[in-house]
Design an enzyme around this catalytic site. Structure first.
Site, short mmCIF file in Angstrom:
data_model
loop_
_atom_site.label_atom_id
_atom_site.label_comp_id
_atom_site.label_asym_id
_atom_site.label_seq_id
_atom_site.Cartn_x
_atom_site.Cartn_y
_atom_site.Cartn_z
N ASP A 412 42.01 40.31 38.73
CA ASP A 412 41.79 39.08 37.96
C ASP A 412 42.75 38.00 38.46
OD1 ASP A 412 40.76 37.45 36.00
OD2 ASP A 412 42.10 38.19 34.43
N GLU A 415 42.17 33.56 42.02
CA GLU A 415 41.65 32.35 42.71
C GLU A 415 42.65 31.80 43.72
OE1 GLU A 415 41.67 32.87 39.32
OE2 GLU A 415 39.63 33.64 39.53
N ASP A 490 35.24 33.96 32.67
CA ASP A 490 35.37 33.71 31.22
C ASP A 490 34.21 32.89 30.68
OD1 ASP A 490 37.63 35.15 31.49
OD2 ASP A 490 39.01 33.46 31.26
C1 GLC Z 1 41.39 36.17 32.24
C2 GLC Z 1 40.21 37.06 32.55
C3 GLC Z 1 39.81 37.85 31.32
C4 GLC Z 1 41.01 38.64 30.84
C5 GLC Z 1 42.20 37.73 30.57
C6 GLC Z 1 43.46 38.48 30.22
O1 GLC Z 1 41.04 35.19 31.34
O2 GLC Z 1 39.14 36.34 33.07
O3 GLC Z 1 38.73 38.68 31.61
O4 GLC Z 1 40.69 39.34 29.69
O5 GLC Z 1 42.47 36.94 31.73
O6 GLC Z 1 43.83 39.34 31.23
#
Ligand code: GLC
Length: 824
Positions: A412, A415, A490
């Site tokens: 995650d 980017e 998200d």
């Molecule tokens: C980001 C991710 C999400 C995750 C959050 C906390 O927003 O896209 O899926 O739950 O971070 O890690």
């Protein structure tokens, strides 16, 4: 046009080389090379930047295409390079490149006025297009399927929340398919820098105002022109001749590589939340899933499992015994997937950071010091995944997770996200790459997710060498499918986002990323039980089937919804497990040749203009059409049926269509899903998780086509978890039918199990859409007798349903040398 666009002038020299030609103008060198009979690479490098240091391609792999036969021709005004499928025609003055099909039709011609050239910050190309051209692909985008008249920036961004007006998202794939309504071609611009596209967005009205408007992020185009460009001084693009959409998609995936076959459990249902913490909550999810009889294969640990969000640690208070927890969950059939973010907390007491600093694995500032940003843990350094040594270091750090039993890694914030800057990411001047050969972040940015995925796959290869990796990534660029599956970030618990997930996932799929899905139920905001139910119904037909929700949002787990919602979710999740043989076979095909698994209607029905911009229903493989319900309170929805016969998956009822919209009832416990005429659809067994029971073919739906003489479907089978399939340890169960005169039908089932045991029990066969009652049915030449009710088919026999016109055969035989003859 772009301000400061420097269009190519006359070509002053022509140099032929193997399969290609180099054309030189006073400002640039253009290399054109035929890579296959239908793929051509065009590369423009400005003379002034001939020695520019740019990174290698992050997307392109050696496709191993046979060298095409090329004929070359030069006249006073033109240079022509032809393969059997396409001619590249370069006009010399000014230098303009176009492509001509064998029937003489020009496509993707540089626009006469502008063509290729340099901009202040990069390079790009204006091409001409005919009115009505549809544009698909572009990776992860909001909005509808067809991107005609839109302009886009491709720059991986952590945006939250996104709406239809959001431009850049997490995955940038500078690839598109242009479809005229008759034929298609594709273009992939190979860059990891910021890219812009303008697919014919109408110009702003000229007007005068005192207001100082910010310049547009993309150049404007003249009528009949589109633009693609990058903030990289060279332009490097690949042209795919098609002429059909599937040809373009497959050639693109040849070029950027294939998805590796995921473990079978990854096709099951995944339950996630930000965050299940402490350990007790994780156990509770597992217990409730099993108690409520909701099949599930994976439970995710979001950032709170870590110690102060320090990557590669467990929180000692909340997760004192991760190995014990994961082993207990494993006994109940769950795999555990942990989030792994790239930002490494700057903390001199933290061994991972200390070691990383010592090994100099982090992205650097221009002055050579570690570049620091801010993410969940506070101040962080970002691993420079562009360096093999950093990737290896990162890979080895996964030991703590794998030793505890973790079997999936969730990448995650890659980017990469940075809360400390206005841009939300790393400064573009930060440096990647080996000392002495550094490249600025601006040129690596969109590839950061790919490189992190590559490092994560390396972790599996080094630490769990015969286990199939499961890697899920938020960010990526072209070729991300080689490293990870992707979820669409998200989204929100909005009906609008349920709808948008359809074209979003379809465009990802066309952009090479078949293993894709959106968070079921929506991530941000609160979902009501009806939305979760409708989303679960849709999700059960999407390759990546994960439910996820935001911290402090209301619970979204199927067992929390109450009735009738929980039962309906259970029904669809169970259906998903029964679809596994079909789904896995499609995934295998995609891993072999790039055929997308989930696809827009236009992929399979491009001759039908009604499908060309269709975004609210899709095909799962060639045979299943899904029309999700995306409005609250809906009891019916219009479904478009391409010409032919379709059988409801729910009832077996046949719809005969001339190519029309039909209003279909969809009470809460049903969404419209139809089987295409001609299909053979195997159904597996119901399971609470993959591997709970041995595989069997519970039933087979056969829907003989009145127009065709037969069909075959080969179910792909392997162990579903190791890499042994790469050594040939796999088999097939072939199911086929063929028409027999007069009006009869022969059905055969045969296992090809020489290399892998794949013979399994076959229960019943439903033959759909039959208008007559058979006079005799033979199973391996022995007659089956007709029974009075379907309930009697737990033994040999056949039953005719006068309402739907289906014939159900009770076979109960192993899938070996089975022949059924039906005579009328
Ligand atoms: C980001 C991710 C999400 C995750 C959050 C906390 O927003 O896209 O899926 O739950 O971070 O890690």
């Amino acid at each position: 046009m772009h301000r400061g666009f420097d269009s190519l002038g006359p070509c002053c020299s022509v140099g032929w080389n193997s399969n290609g030609v180099t054309l030189t103008t006073s400002s640039a060198q253009v290399d054109i090379k035929a890579l296959s009979h239908s793929v051509v690479r065009v590369r423009m490098v400005p003379q002034a930047d001939a020695n520019l240091r740019l990174p290698p391609s992050f997307a392109v792999v050696e496709p191993g295409w046979p060298i095409p036969e090329v004929t070359c021709e030069e006249t006073a005004g033109h240079v022509r390079l032809s393969t059997s499928n396409i001619t590249v025609e370069a006009q010399k003055n000014p230098l303009r490149v176009s492509f001509v099909r064998p029937d003489g039709m020009p496509v993707a011609a540089d626009s006469p006025a502008h063509g290729m050239g340099s901009t202040e910050r990069g390079a790009g190309c204006y091409k001409a297009f005919a009115p009505g051209t549809h544009f698909y692909g572009f990776g992860e985008r909001t909005g509808f399927l067809d991107k005609q008249r839109t302009a886009m920036t491709l720059w991986n961004s952590d945006v939250n929340p996104h709406t239809p007006g959001t431009d850049s998202l997490y995955v940038s794939i500078p690839f598109f398919i242009a479809f005229s309504g008759q034929s298609a071609y594709g273009i992939y611009m190979d860059t990891a820098a910021r890219a812009t596209f303008n697919m014919g967005r109408p110009k702003f009205m000229p007007w005068t105002s005192e207001i100082n408007l910010r310049p547009l992020p993309y150049p404007e185009v003249e009528t009949g022109e589109y633009w693609f460009g990058t903030e990289e001084k060279r332009l490097d693009y690949y042209f795919f001749a098609g002429p059909k959409i599937p040809d373009v998609v497959r050639a693109y995936s040849d070029l950027t590589g294939r998805m590796q076959l995921p473990p079978l459990w990854a096709l099951g249902y995944h339950q996630c939340r930000f965050s299940y913490c402490p350990e007790r909550q994780v156990r509770e999810v597992g217990r409730m899933m099993r108690e409520a009889d909701i099949p599930c294969d994976a439970i995710y640990l979001d950032i709170d499992y870590m110690d102060g969000f320090r990557v590669f640690t467990f929180n000692p208070r909340h997760f004192p015994d991760p190995a014990g927890l994961i082993s207990d969950l494993g006994k109940d059939g769950f795999k555990v997937v942990t989030i792994v973010d790239p930002g490494v907390k700057v903390d001199s007491q933290y061994p991972v950071y200390r070691q990383g600093r010592r090994k100099r694995v982090f992205v650097r500032r221009p002055d050579g010091k570690t570049y620091k940003g801010r993410v969940w843990p506070g101040v962080v350094g970002y691993p420079d995944f562009a360096r093999p040594a950093s990737r290896r270091w990162w890979a080895d750090n996964h030991k703590i997770l794998f030793d505890a039993g973790v079997r999936g890694i969730w990448n995650d914030m890659n980017e990469p996200s940075n809360f400390a800057t206005d841009t939300g990411t790393i400064d573009e001047t930060a440096l990647h790459g080996e000392p002495g050969a550094e490249v600025e972040h601006a040129y690596v940015h969109n590839a950061y997710g790919n490189l992190m995925g590559q490092a994560t796959r390396e972790a599996f290869a080094r630490l769990l060498p015969n286990t199939r990796p499961f890697v899920i990534s938020r960010a990526g660029c072209g070729g991300i499918q080689r490293h990870a599956c992707v979820w669409t970030g998200d989204n929100s618990s909005w009906w609008e986002h349920l709808l948008m997930a359809i074209p979003m996932c379809c465009n990802m799929s066309l952009s090479g990323v078949s293993f894709v899905g959106a968070d079921v139920g929506g991530f941000m905001d609160n979902a009501d039980p009806e939305l979760v139910t409708r989303w679960t119904q849709f999700g059960s037909f999407v390759p990546l089937f994960r439910s996820h929700s935001m911290i402090r949002s209301v619970p979204q787990e199927p067992y929390t919804l109450g009735e009738p919602y929980t039962s309906i979710c259970r029904k669809y999740i169970k259906l998903r497990y029964r679809l596994m043989p079909y789904m896995y076979t499609l995934m295998r095909q995609c891993a072999q040749d790039g055929t997308p698994v989930m696809r827009p209607m236009v992929y399979d029905f491009s001759d039908d203009s009604a499908t060309h911009a269709m975004y609210d229903q899709f095909m799962l493989g060639p045979d299943i059409m899904v029309a999700p319900v995306y409005l609250p309170g809906a009891v019916a929805r219009p479904v478009y049926f391409p010409r032919g016969r379709w059988a409801s998956l729910e009832t077996g009822q046949i719809v005969e269509s001339m190519g029309e919209h039909i209003l279909v009832g969809c009470p809460l416990d049903q969404i419209p899903v139809y089987l295409r005429e001609g299909a053979i659809l195997p159904w597996g067994r119901e399971m609470s998780y993959v591997g709970q029971r041995g595989q069997a073919i519970e039933s087979i739906d056969v829907f003989p086509s009145s127009g065709a003489s037969g069909n075959i479907f080969s179910i792909y089978v392997d162990d579903g978890e190791t890499l042994d399939y790469k050594d040939g340890k796999f088999g097939f169960v072939d199911i086929s039918y063929s028409a027999r005169e007069p009006g009869g039908l022969r059905l055969t089932i045969t296992s090809r199990d020489e290399c892998y045991p794949c013979t399994m029990d076959v229960g019943v066969v439903h033959i759909l859409g039959m208008s007559a009652t058979p006079g005799r049915v033979l199973l391996n030449e022995a007659p089956l007798s007709r029974v009075a009710s379907r309930d009697e088919l737990d033994r040999h026999g056949f039953f005719c349903d006068p309402v739907t016109g289906s014939i159900t055969l009770g076979l109960h035989v192993p899938s070996r040398h089975v022949a059924v003859d039906i005579g009328f």
